[in-house]
Design a protein around this motif. Structure first.
Motif, PDB file in Angstrom:
ATOM      1  N   GLN A  71       0.806  -1.207   0.132  1.00 54.02           N
ATOM      2  CA  GLN A  71       0.235  -0.027  -0.007  1.00 54.02           C
ATOM      3  C   GLN A  71       0.798   1.306   0.022  1.00 54.02           C
ATOM      4  O   GLN A  71       0.568   2.233  -0.636  1.00 54.02           O
ATOM      5  N   LEU A  94       2.469   1.634  -3.429  1.00 56.58           N
ATOM      6  CA  LEU A  94       1.538   2.226  -4.489  1.00 56.58           C
ATOM      7  C   LEU A  94       1.301   3.575  -4.145  1.00 56.58           C
ATOM      8  O   LEU A  94       1.127   4.443  -5.148  1.00 56.58           O
ATOM      9  N   ASN A 141       2.150   6.660  -6.610  1.00 53.87           N
ATOM     10  CA  ASN A 141       1.201   7.553  -7.082  1.00 53.87           C
ATOM     11  C   ASN A 141       1.669   8.985  -6.793  1.00 53.87           C
ATOM     12  O   ASN A 141       1.382  10.114  -7.864  1.00 53.87           O
ATOM     13  N   LYS A 176      -0.762   4.309   9.551  1.00 53.20           N
ATOM     14  CA  LYS A 176      -1.848   4.133   8.726  1.00 53.20           C
ATOM     15  C   LYS A 176      -2.486   5.634   8.538  1.00 53.20           C
ATOM     16  O   LYS A 176      -2.798   6.137   7.483  1.00 53.20           O
ATOM     17  N   ASN A 223      -3.090   7.411   4.982  1.00 55.38           N
ATOM     18  CA  ASN A 223      -4.564   7.974   4.520  1.00 55.38           C
ATOM     19  C   ASN A 223      -4.072   9.182   4.105  1.00 55.38           C
ATOM     20  O   ASN A 223      -4.910   9.541   3.120  1.00 55.38           O
ATOM     21  N   ALA A 252      -3.103   9.222   0.560  1.00 55.04           N
ATOM     22  CA  ALA A 252      -4.102   8.753  -0.490  1.00 55.04           C
ATOM     23  C   ALA A 252      -5.116   9.940  -0.577  1.00 55.04           C
ATOM     24  O   ALA A 252      -5.405  10.006  -1.706  1.00 55.04           O
ATOM     25  N   THR A 290      -5.859  11.876  -4.104  1.00 55.55           N
ATOM     26  CA  THR A 290      -7.211  11.999  -4.550  1.00 55.55           C
ATOM     27  C   THR A 290      -7.574  13.639  -4.888  1.00 55.55           C
ATOM     28  O   THR A 290      -7.966  13.854  -5.644  1.00 55.55           O
ATOM     29  N   MET A 317     -10.915  -0.508   7.014  1.00 54.52           N
ATOM     30  CA  MET A 317     -10.171   0.711   6.987  1.00 54.52           C
ATOM     31  C   MET A 317      -9.033   0.344   5.786  1.00 54.52           C
ATOM     32  O   MET A 317      -8.738   1.079   4.834  1.00 54.52           O
ATOM     33  N   LYS A 318      -8.385  -0.684   6.179  1.00 54.93           N
ATOM     34  CA  LYS A 318      -7.450  -1.173   5.133  1.00 54.93           C
ATOM     35  C   LYS A 318      -8.002  -1.204   3.498  1.00 54.93           C
ATOM     36  O   LYS A 318      -7.534  -0.784   2.804  1.00 54.93           O
ATOM     37  N   GLN A 377      -8.536   2.151   2.089  1.00 58.08           N
ATOM     38  CA  GLN A 377      -7.362   2.585   1.782  1.00 58.08           C
ATOM     39  C   GLN A 377      -6.741   2.050   0.527  1.00 58.08           C
ATOM     40  O   GLN A 377      -6.592   2.555  -0.362  1.00 58.08           O
ATOM     41  N   ASN A 378      -6.784   0.692   0.567  1.00 52.45           N
ATOM     42  CA  ASN A 378      -6.771  -0.050  -0.705  1.00 52.45           C
ATOM     43  C   ASN A 378      -7.440   0.419  -1.910  1.00 52.45           C
ATOM     44  O   ASN A 378      -7.086   0.696  -3.194  1.00 52.45           O
ATOM     45  N   LEU A 396      -9.074   3.328  -2.402  1.00 50.42           N
ATOM     46  CA  LEU A 396      -8.534   4.545  -3.014  1.00 50.42           C
ATOM     47  C   LEU A 396      -7.217   4.632  -3.463  1.00 50.42           C
ATOM     48  O   LEU A 396      -7.115   5.212  -4.570  1.00 50.42           O
ATOM     49  N   ALA A 397      -6.162   3.832  -2.943  1.00 48.70           N
ATOM     50  CA  ALA A 397      -5.037   3.888  -3.750  1.00 48.70           C
ATOM     51  C   ALA A 397      -5.142   3.110  -5.227  1.00 48.70           C
ATOM     52  O   ALA A 397      -4.707   3.742  -6.189  1.00 48.70           O
TER      53      ALA A 397
END
Lengths: 185, 185, 185
Positions: free
Chosen positions: A5, A8, A12, B2, B6, B9, B13, C1-2, C5-6, C8-9
């Motif tokens: 993650q 990635l 990005n 985390k 977050n 990400a 976005t 949550m993970k 996130q996944n 979203l990424a």
């Protein structure tokens, strides 16, 4: 899982920054000031005339995209009228073409808000010489304008051109010239 | 950890959506309809002529990028032939230039599929007057076209221009005009 | 949550690739080679003349954006001089216009580095015919060039045009033509 993650998300972010840099670089204007034309005009001992007013219902230039279309110009100062070949010699025609070029530079200077570095290329010159029917040396006359553009702008001043003979011109001026210029933005 | 992921990400976005919005806004066409020219033509009591057919192997206009190049036009309806200065007066020449302008508007109307709002700017007019060798009032003649463009399009109608004297024109028409127009897309 | 996130990424990644593909596709040049014009010239049994040198201080063409402005051209090879109407017949004028067109094709070929597929559209032709004051058939003369462009480029060869009568031309050539061409890039 967390690592992938992270990778990635980091990937990005990296690509995004690349895209953003690309945008910024594409739209950044070159800020370098080109003093060349101003200096060369000074060296030539030339002072640009005041921009002349249009003699009818039109404007001196229109900008579209990065192309600047200049109206047909005569010389800013009054000169000897008449047709080249009968009333004026080639040399007098050349001088009239040079004065017309100076008048166009005055208009161009106004169009770029005095910043010569915005002139990217002199694209096209249409030199229309008031000609007696048996005068065939229009190129030698229009050189008065072309030589000036190359003196002032160097490589950027080398343009496509047509030189032709007109039956008559407004106010019986010896030459009228229109020009297309590419600007930097 | 985390939280930072977050945030990263979410940040990605957000930037993506900004980029997408930028693209969309850049490519969105202005949809506002400009009824001005149509209304002004009505107010002037003018009806556009039918678009004339080319008299030879060419087309009436070509669009490249957002520039529209119109072919040389004469008036759509037949008028008095001859050279201005000897066969026609300045006033008759002005009227011929106005009729030629109307004929060009007819072609322009066709080129924009009847949507006048697509006309962004009249860029350049080259007014070529069939002139006797001692006629020097080409600007007053070409005004017949220039005045029309400004009446119909207002500020958008103000153009760069050259007005010159020709030895002769097709069919001995008194004036031929070509024009460059900037469109909105 | 993970999971969110996944998602979203992954979503970000997907949109990024779409944007990148969009960029690439926008900037990819069409690589298809168009042999049409070369073949048609061969079929016509025509060999292009050597590109002529400018007769004065200018260049044969200038490219700005994807527009190519060609200088005013006469025929590359010497022909019968004079005014159409008095010295040359319409047919001789037509042939001179065709030879002028060939000379322009030679320049154009040079400007696109021999790759005809880079010619997107012949945009505008200004045909200036050396005319006696009572010669009114300029369109029939300029057709010599226009017909050639359509023969060689087909639909892409159909251009906007003006055909007019000049008082005189350099070297007393019967016709001088300038042209604007849209290139693919």
């Amino acid at each position: 899982m967390k690592t992938s993650q992270n990778l990635l998300a980091l990937f990005n972010t990296a690509v995004l920054f690349t895209l953003i840099l690309y945008f910024v670089s594409c739209q950044a204007k070159t800020q370098t000031q080109d003093d060349g034309p101003a200096k060369r005009l000074r060296d030539m001992g030339v002072e640009l005339p005041e921009m002349s007013a249009p003699v009818a219902n039109y404007v001196k230039y229109v900008k579209t995209g990065n192309l600047l279309f200049l109206s047909g110009h005569g010389a800013c100062e009054e000169g000897k009228p008449g047709k080249v070949g009968s009333d004026l010699t080639i040399e007098e025609g050349y001088e009239a073409a040079r004065l017309t070029g100076l008048c166009m530079l005055s208009t161009l200077h106004h169009a770029v808000d005095g910043d010569w570095s915005r002139v990217k290329q002199i694209v096209k010159v249409l030199g229309m010489v008031n000609s007696s029917p048996d005068f065939y040396e229009q190129p030698k006359v229009v050189n008065g304008c072309s030589d000036l553009m190359v003196e002032v702008f160097g490589e950027k001043g080398k343009h496509a051109r047509a030189a032709v003979g007109m039956a008559s011109l407004p106010g019986n001026i010896p030459i009228e010239i229109e020009m297309i210029v590419e600007l930097t933005e």
